[in-house]
Design an enzyme around this catalytic site. Sequence first.
Site, short mmCIF file in Angstrom:
data_model
loop_
_atom_site.label_atom_id
_atom_site.label_comp_id
_atom_site.label_asym_id
_atom_site.label_seq_id
_atom_site.Cartn_x
_atom_site.Cartn_y
_atom_site.Cartn_z
N ASN A 114 0.98 -1.21 0.09
CA ASN A 114 0.04 0.10 -0.08
C ASN A 114 0.72 0.85 0.33
OD1 ASN A 114 -2.33 2.01 0.18
ND2 ASN A 114 -2.02 1.19 2.32
N LYS A 146 0.04 4.09 -0.20
CA LYS A 146 -0.43 5.53 0.03
C LYS A 146 -0.29 6.68 -0.58
CE LYS A 146 0.58 3.69 4.51
NZ LYS A 146 -0.05 3.01 6.45
N HIS A 184 -9.14 1.13 4.88
CA HIS A 184 -8.35 0.84 5.66
C HIS A 184 -8.22 1.81 7.41
CE1 HIS A 184 -3.82 2.14 6.63
NE2 HIS A 184 -3.65 1.41 6.39
N GLU A 190 -6.35 4.76 8.21
CA GLU A 190 -6.99 6.17 7.90
C GLU A 190 -7.99 6.07 6.97
OE1 GLU A 190 -1.81 5.32 6.80
OE2 GLU A 190 -2.92 5.58 5.13
N GLU A 247 -5.64 -4.98 10.46
CA GLU A 247 -4.02 -4.23 10.86
C GLU A 247 -4.32 -3.20 11.79
OE1 GLU A 247 -2.76 -2.41 6.67
OE2 GLU A 247 -4.73 -1.29 7.26
N GLY A 276 2.70 2.87 10.98
CA GLY A 276 3.25 3.00 10.40
C GLY A 276 4.10 3.94 11.88
N SER A 320 3.72 -1.83 10.77
CA SER A 320 4.58 -2.43 11.06
C SER A 320 5.62 -3.67 10.62
CB SER A 320 5.39 -1.96 11.95
OG SER A 320 4.69 -0.34 12.21
#
Length: 260
Positions: free
Chosen positions: A9, A11, A95, A97, A167, A173, A213
């Site tokens: 991904n 992003k 996701h 985010e 996730e 991150g 991560s």
Amino acid sequence: MRKTIIAGNWKMYKTVAEGVKLSKGIADAITESLPVEVLVCPPFTSLSAVGEAIKGTSVCLGAQNLYWEREGAFTGEVSPVMIKDVGCEYVILGHSERRHIFGETNEGINRKTKAALTAGLKPIICVGETLQEREANKTLDVVRRQITESCQGLSKEEISRSVIAYEPVWAIGTGVTASPEQAQEVHQAIRQICTQIWDEATAANLTILYGGSVKPGNIKELSAAPDIDGALVGGASLKVEDFVGIIQGAAETVSSTLNS
């Protein structure tokens, strides 16, 4: 045998030229047939060019999002048909985010998932808890609700064409990775939840990815867990060496399992 997938991904990173270079580097490094499906998910602006760059290779193309309508007056949105037309096989949906920054709901993710399936795309449906939810021992409640509501109304055939990605928000991150034991515990619970919604055979064949991560240094341990079927990779997918290291590590683990 469930399919093992390593998905990158990207992003909101990489210009078109940078994306083409990255995708060619990944494709060129995979010189042999591996027991792992490799997927890159660039920003919308790079999908067409990256799709051309990886055409004829073993690398698949995916998008990071879509809108649930086929077409219409929806300024700034991209439809499932457009995603499919540019060569995508997969699309990431829900996701963290998208959920936490852009306010996406399980209901909206459900509509997107159904639209993706109708268009012939394979949705990667993301679920996961925040640090606050984990510390309150609400991980399984959160994940159960996200799966149940995001997949509401999907048939066994439709979920079989889908992928779920666990996730944990606290590991995305941050450099913090869920331990293989923590990740396996939730992956096993996800499979049990899917057994309850659909049936045991459907759940047993469902690919469930881990994201958060993931690096070359931890992929083998994660891949060795019985219910983890690969990874949805963020930052480490932006460098050829790191992403290929993850792919090779997962492939070695899968090969070792197949030969044992």
